[in-house]
Motif scaffolding. Structure first.
Motif, PDB file in Angstrom:
ATOM      1  N   GLU A 175      32.520  11.828  71.207  1.00  0.00           N
ATOM      2  CA  GLU A 175      34.233  12.441  71.460  1.00  0.00           C
ATOM      3  C   GLU A 175      34.259  11.857  73.058  1.00  0.00           C
ATOM      4  O   GLU A 175      34.736  11.576  73.309  1.00  0.00           O
ATOM      5  CB  GLU A 175      34.319  14.086  71.469  1.00  0.00           C
TER       6      GLU A 175
ATOM      7  N   ALA B   1      39.184  15.963  80.129  1.00  0.00           N
ATOM      8  CA  ALA B   1      38.456  16.821  78.324  1.00  0.00           C
ATOM      9  C   ALA B   1      38.479  18.698  78.591  1.00  0.00           C
ATOM     10  O   ALA B   1      37.470  18.496  79.879  1.00  0.00           O
ATOM     11  CB  ALA B   1      38.116  16.741  77.741  1.00  0.00           C
ATOM     12  N   LYS B   2      39.859  19.142  79.009  1.00  0.00           N
ATOM     13  CA  LYS B   2      39.458  20.863  78.688  1.00  0.00           C
ATOM     14  C   LYS B   2      39.866  21.310  77.840  1.00  0.00           C
ATOM     15  O   LYS B   2      40.629  20.952  76.750  1.00  0.00           O
ATOM     16  CB  LYS B   2      39.860  21.116  80.275  1.00  0.00           C
ATOM     17  N   ARG B   3      39.477  22.747  77.629  1.00  0.00           N
ATOM     18  CA  ARG B   3      39.780  23.813  76.765  1.00  0.00           C
ATOM     19  C   ARG B   3      39.910  24.720  76.833  1.00  0.00           C
ATOM     20  O   ARG B   3      38.410  25.181  77.515  1.00  0.00           O
ATOM     21  CB  ARG B   3      39.419  22.758  75.109  1.00  0.00           C
TER      22      ARG B   3
ATOM     23  N   LEU C 283      32.687  27.840  59.150  1.00  0.00           N
ATOM     24  CA  LEU C 283      32.152  26.531  58.655  1.00  0.00           C
ATOM     25  C   LEU C 283      30.769  26.254  58.683  1.00  0.00           C
ATOM     26  O   LEU C 283      29.958  27.741  59.942  1.00  0.00           O
ATOM     27  CB  LEU C 283      32.244  24.893  59.452  1.00  0.00           C
TER      28      LEU C 283
ATOM     29  N   TYR D 162      43.620  31.612  59.621  1.00  0.00           N
ATOM     30  CA  TYR D 162      43.791  30.965  60.948  1.00  0.00           C
ATOM     31  C   TYR D 162      42.336  30.890  61.588  1.00  0.00           C
ATOM     32  O   TYR D 162      41.252  32.320  61.658  1.00  0.00           O
ATOM     33  CB  TYR D 162      45.145  30.991  61.639  1.00  0.00           C
ATOM     34  N   ASP D 163      41.499  30.402  61.727  1.00  0.00           N
ATOM     35  CA  ASP D 163      40.952  29.870  62.811  1.00  0.00           C
ATOM     36  C   ASP D 163      40.614  30.498  64.092  1.00  0.00           C
ATOM     37  O   ASP D 163      42.053  30.361  64.206  1.00  0.00           O
ATOM     38  CB  ASP D 163      40.209  27.915  62.651  1.00  0.00           C
ATOM     39  N   ASN D 164      39.745  30.791  64.903  1.00  0.00           N
ATOM     40  CA  ASN D 164      39.870  30.634  66.310  1.00  0.00           C
ATOM     41  C   ASN D 164      40.634  31.886  67.067  1.00  0.00           C
ATOM     42  O   ASN D 164      41.757  31.832  67.333  1.00  0.00           O
ATOM     43  CB  ASN D 164      39.812  29.503  66.706  1.00  0.00           C
TER      44      ASN D 164
ATOM     45  N   GLY E  48      40.252  28.886  74.660  1.00  0.00           N
ATOM     46  CA  GLY E  48      40.247  29.280  73.562  1.00  0.00           C
ATOM     47  C   GLY E  48      39.086  29.995  72.769  1.00  0.00           C
ATOM     48  O   GLY E  48      38.519  30.521  73.959  1.00  0.00           O
ATOM     49  N   MET E  49      38.889  30.049  71.624  1.00  0.00           N
ATOM     50  CA  MET E  49      38.170  30.931  70.932  1.00  0.00           C
ATOM     51  C   MET E  49      36.841  29.971  70.962  1.00  0.00           C
ATOM     52  O   MET E  49      36.671  28.743  70.764  1.00  0.00           O
ATOM     53  CB  MET E  49      37.551  31.257  69.832  1.00  0.00           C
TER      54      MET E  49
ATOM     55  N   GLY F 271      37.742  35.320  65.790  1.00  0.00           N
ATOM     56  CA  GLY F 271      37.250  34.508  63.964  1.00  0.00           C
ATOM     57  C   GLY F 271      38.592  34.117  63.934  1.00  0.00           C
ATOM     58  O   GLY F 271      39.390  34.181  63.637  1.00  0.00           O
ATOM     59  N   ARG F 272      37.502  34.316  62.291  1.00  0.00           N
ATOM     60  CA  ARG F 272      38.434  33.138  60.984  1.00  0.00           C
ATOM     61  C   ARG F 272      39.297  34.384  59.867  1.00  0.00           C
ATOM     62  O   ARG F 272      38.169  34.914  59.267  1.00  0.00           O
ATOM     63  CB  ARG F 272      38.168  32.008  60.090  1.00  0.00           C
TER      64      ARG F 272
ATOM     65  N   GLY G  78      40.263  24.430  62.304  1.00  0.00           N
ATOM     66  CA  GLY G  78      39.184  23.218  63.150  1.00  0.00           C
ATOM     67  C   GLY G  78      38.432  23.948  64.735  1.00  0.00           C
ATOM     68  O   GLY G  78      39.448  24.575  64.658  1.00  0.00           O
ATOM     69  N   GLY G  79      37.780  23.369  64.738  1.00  0.00           N
ATOM     70  CA  GLY G  79      37.453  24.238  66.231  1.00  0.00           C
ATOM     71  C   GLY G  79      38.224  23.372  67.065  1.00  0.00           C
ATOM     72  O   GLY G  79      39.493  22.432  66.892  1.00  0.00           O
ATOM     73  N   GLN G  80      38.216  24.089  68.128  1.00  0.00           N
ATOM     74  CA  GLN G  80      38.329  24.175  69.503  1.00  0.00           C
ATOM     75  C   GLN G  80      39.168  22.483  70.030  1.00  0.00           C
ATOM     76  O   GLN G  80      38.067  21.896  69.829  1.00  0.00           O
ATOM     77  CB  GLN G  80      38.640  24.857  70.431  1.00  0.00           C
ATOM     78  N   GLY G  81      39.885  21.644  69.626  1.00  0.00           N
ATOM     79  CA  GLY G  81      40.251  20.062  70.509  1.00  0.00           C
ATOM     80  C   GLY G  81      40.469  20.477  71.279  1.00  0.00           C
ATOM     81  O   GLY G  81      40.573  21.221  72.110  1.00  0.00           O
ATOM     82  N   TRP G  82      40.005  18.994  72.217  1.00  0.00           N
ATOM     83  CA  TRP G  82      39.537  19.090  73.934  1.00  0.00           C
ATOM     84  C   TRP G  82      41.082  18.502  74.313  1.00  0.00           C
ATOM     85  O   TRP G  82      42.005  17.858  73.164  1.00  0.00           O
ATOM     86  CB  TRP G  82      39.153  17.965  73.933  1.00  0.00           C
TER      87      TRP G  82
ATOM     88  N   LEU H 191      31.884  31.149  63.971  1.00  0.00           N
ATOM     89  CA  LEU H 191      32.355  32.126  63.856  1.00  0.00           C
ATOM     90  C   LEU H 191      33.933  31.855  64.026  1.00  0.00           C
ATOM     91  O   LEU H 191      35.291  32.697  63.212  1.00  0.00           O
ATOM     92  CB  LEU H 191      32.066  33.024  64.815  1.00  0.00           C
ATOM     93  N   GLY H 192      33.914  30.746  64.428  1.00  0.00           N
ATOM     94  CA  GLY H 192      35.799  30.406  64.711  1.00  0.00           C
ATOM     95  C   GLY H 192      36.114  30.739  63.381  1.00  0.00           C
ATOM     96  O   GLY H 192      37.607  30.435  63.172  1.00  0.00           O
ATOM     97  N   THR H 193      35.259  29.804  62.803  1.00  0.00           N
ATOM     98  CA  THR H 193      35.753  28.177  61.453  1.00  0.00           C
ATOM     99  C   THR H 193      35.178  28.862  60.507  1.00  0.00           C
ATOM    100  O   THR H 193      36.257  28.471  58.981  1.00  0.00           O
ATOM    101  CB  THR H 193      36.017  27.227  62.167  1.00  0.00           C
TER     102      THR H 193
ATOM    103  N   GLY I 100      33.835  19.954  57.688  1.00  0.00           N
ATOM    104  CA  GLY I 100      34.766  19.813  58.556  1.00  0.00           C
ATOM    105  C   GLY I 100      33.800  18.800  58.836  1.00  0.00           C
ATOM    106  O   GLY I 100      33.664  18.104  57.970  1.00  0.00           O
TER     107      GLY I 100
ATOM    108  N   PHE J 183      44.348  30.252  68.598  1.00  0.00           N
ATOM    109  CA  PHE J 183      44.424  29.074  69.734  1.00  0.00           C
ATOM    110  C   PHE J 183      44.157  28.339  68.667  1.00  0.00           C
ATOM    111  O   PHE J 183      43.791  26.913  69.419  1.00  0.00           O
ATOM    112  CB  PHE J 183      42.914  28.928  70.512  1.00  0.00           C
TER     113      PHE J 183
END
Lengths: 352, 352, 352
Positions: A252, A26-28, A69, C140-142, A30-31, C103-104, C166-170, A65-67, C76, C162
């Motif tokens: 996850e 699993a990799k990602r 939430l 937009y997030d991220n 981004g922010m 950020g968002r 929502g948070g960065q997905g894997w 900070l990214g979202t 979330g 990115f």
């Protein structure tokens, strides 16, 4: 002498994460955010009551900070958000006798190991809390906490939580009720620290009852740091029984069946590290290991030694703002054979 | 003359609660919070617009000090938290004509009975609102509220809520739609109060339509207090029809089938109390009763007279910080035969 | 030169809304809020780091004034509320090179069209964003966003998200995992604006990948305003492909099967408007149209031209407080044949 302060920390950057285990990767990219320090805003205050007595309070709210939430966990039974998920305390403080707080806050270990970890209990998996679970910014609800003043560098603290997560539960006694007598997860947290000149030492003990598993998780830790001026050396040792205080594994990414509570589990934890100022910057480095000394019968499969190698750098733009870079590599992450976890990132942190 | 203020109240302590009914007993010992006053933080402000006109606003957010969770109810249809669950209002105010507010806030009865209740509408079940449901800090969404200025001690207020809970609903007219024409629960709240020298008097009336039950709940109350200097005497009487404005019963502890709305129900409510300053402290005491005068056909079982005996003490450490102790005992709680509810606690409250 | 500011906007009123389509009619009368400007509170700050460099941050939280509920969307994955749903950014800014934020926040189009729309991107369906979806306060997030300083009236900006929600997905690669390689919805937003004396011009381009539909939604817009002193003229044109950036249709009121993403869709958008100061007040007017130039095979049914006619008035009580009135009528709303949407309301808005 009476004050109310609005404060906060913001922390964001760009990063890469990779987790490998078995046939899965699993990799990602981004922010990233909250890597050096969790994002937060809060209000704190102090009122002078005379005779050296003060009323003190702190309300601290975490977020992503990214979202935008809220952070610090799931919502309550009616969907209420965890508004002040980092801290919600009211207390009385006396110059001579210390401070008594009521509410939600971190345990003593997570307060007293801040000076022991080269990474200051931040930087994601580089945090010494990844292998010393009781210092992994563990927060308890419904806690009464007492801490002494600083006596010649010494400070002692002890806290008791009537229920570590969620409102106080009822102990219901009625025909047909098969619930446990009391569903409240109670916990004790205590510790002693010493800081004087180049020396910092911390000794902590935590135990938490997990009613649903009928297990008491226990951990003690000792750690120290010595500032040789060119470099500061850091070391810690700890021992855990019956599970972890924070598993840190998201569902996850669960690789083995380890859930954090495991009766009979015994883990020894080790950390050695250093930090060194270079101009406006600071280099941070540590090796940490969590070594499962016994493989509980209750656990299906083998548990392997987790080892984490971390290297970081912070560069101060001002007293309140800094840049950072972090690289960290874990093998046998989450005690899973051959699981690897890598984090590389750069970011900026601002305190207001 | 233009200001923005960050403010709040924190309230926490240690307490014991016990509820008994039939064969069942529920009890808990631990951290209590929001007993004297609900925990809150808020922002309020006022802008002078000239000619005696002001823009005024108040945003007030409730929370649980033990857990940091938001208070004031469940989340919205998309999981949104009730951020400003205590108050969210914007208004215009004129020196000569009073104040007109738009938004979420408490009803008039809960504003005007603060001076009538020895416990100041706080202290959990000692609150006169436990038996006078329309003064139990009832909050309405989407309300237009008008209050006069103080005329020689008199003030009058009236509010209308377009929907007491949640966003304005649509009235949908379409083939096959069997919804009620309008799902908005509308409410009227009104009252008159007089305060001058030793005298305080309040008279209130509330009615709220519950669309889902097609019932209109109604209550009027009258109350007064007279300050004899050594002690202050407090008394109130009220009458309720078709249900309560706040049931106060958690599902977990429901003892009989009473749900709060019951067509044909008629309840008379009584309170007598006193408060007496003693040095920096104040003793508070009351007896209250809710007497169901008719047992509605729609209700299975008998409804009994609830009686509550409460004794409290507050001790001021400063103008903004006080200690408190509370003991309260209710019999036939929630109108349930032989149900008992006991609360004993001590705590500290700080206003900033 | 270092500051932290607590700020906000409150906006509430009384209004009437009606939506008709086919055999169905939905209407409501009651409290409206956030019509001219969304209700919000926030904290923003700036720290001078020397050499023209600053650390800048902004945390902005939206809410509903009628209910106190948080705004800006659902919670979330663990029920966390969107605390800072309007904005959560940390950045560095330089006098000479501009500003870089993490950020968002809103996209560039929603920033640069504020001066082009007579309604300032507010007033509900009167907002030019209703027909130009990429300027409809898209967040937009991220996101990493860079904007130049103002060069003789010109400013350029570009942002990359990115993951827009929502948070960065894997990106998970494992035997049996049939997920898309990467579930992150990436987006680019860019634009140029010019403002000098009576002239304002904006040019923007947005594209957003919707991974679940495997479609990239695209839109470019150009708009301008010219201040003739007695009146200001406003005009805009835009073109959209493969869907909208914000559908604006609540599930409750969905009239046709249009969901916002529709491969092959092509929409031309038009707006002409004017604004005219009259004493302390200002009259606002616009006509806007979204014309679907192709009817995608993927869409069942015809898509019709949406047209919206809007007339507004604002009256300043002070620099920070104003009254407003709005009337707006849309036909073929949501591209649905003969669907009509009407809004009439009056309100007050206060900035602190």
């Amino acid at each position: 002498e009476t004050s109310v302060t609005l404060y906060g920390i913001l922390d964001g950057g760009i990063g890469y994460q990779k987790i490998e285990g078995g046939d899965a990767t699993a990799k990602r990219t981004g922010m990233i955010n909250g890597i050096q320090s969790g994002n937060r805003w809060g209000v704190k205050g102090s009122e002078d009551l005379g005779n050296g007595l003060r009323a003190v309070f702190q309300l601290e709210s975490g977020f992503d900070l990214g979202t935008g939430l809220s952070a610090q966990g799931t919502s309550g039974p009616n969907g209420e958000g965890r508004l002040f998920g980092r801290q919600a305390t009211l207390g009385l403080a006396g110059d001579s006798w210390g401070q008594l707080d009521l509410g939600r806050q971190t345990n003593i270990a997570s307060k007293y190991f801040g000076a022991i970890d080269p990474f200051g209990l931040g930087f994601n998996q580089a945090n010494v809390g990844t292998t010393f679970s009781s210092v992994n910014t563990v927060r308890y609800d419904n806690m009464v906490m007492y801490q002494t003043p600083n006596f010649s560098g010494f400070q002692f603290g002890v806290g008791y939580s009537f229920n570590t997560g969620g409102g106080q539960g009822w102990d219901i006694d009625a025909p047909g009720v098969t619930n446990p007598d009391d569903s409240n997860n109670k916990a004790i947290t205590t510790g002693l620290r010493y800081a004087n000149g180049p020396i910092a030492v911390a000794l902590t003990y935590d135990q938490a009852k997990r009613e649903i598993d009928d297990v008491t998780v226990k951990q003690w830790n000792i750690g120290g740091a010595y500032d040789f001026e060119i470099v500061k050396a850091h070391a810690a040792f700890g021992q855990t029984r019956n599970g972890l205080f924070s598993s840190g594994i998201s569902d996850e990414l669960r690789i083995n069946s380890f859930t954090g509570v495991q009766e009979g589990l015994k883990v020894n934890s080790y950390m050695v590290g250093l930090s060194a100022p270079i101009g406006n910057g600071k280099v941070l480095a540590s090796w940490q290991m969590a070594d499962p000394r016994s493989n509980p019968d209750s656990f299906a499969g083998d548990m392997e030694k987790t080892q984490i190698y971390s290297l970081g750098y912070t560069y101060g733009l001002s007293k309140r703002t800094n840049l950072y870079a972090i690289g960290s590599y874990a093998k046998n992450a989450y005690f899973a054979d051959d699981a690897k976890s890598t984090l590389v990132g750069v970011g900026v942190r601002h305190q207001f």
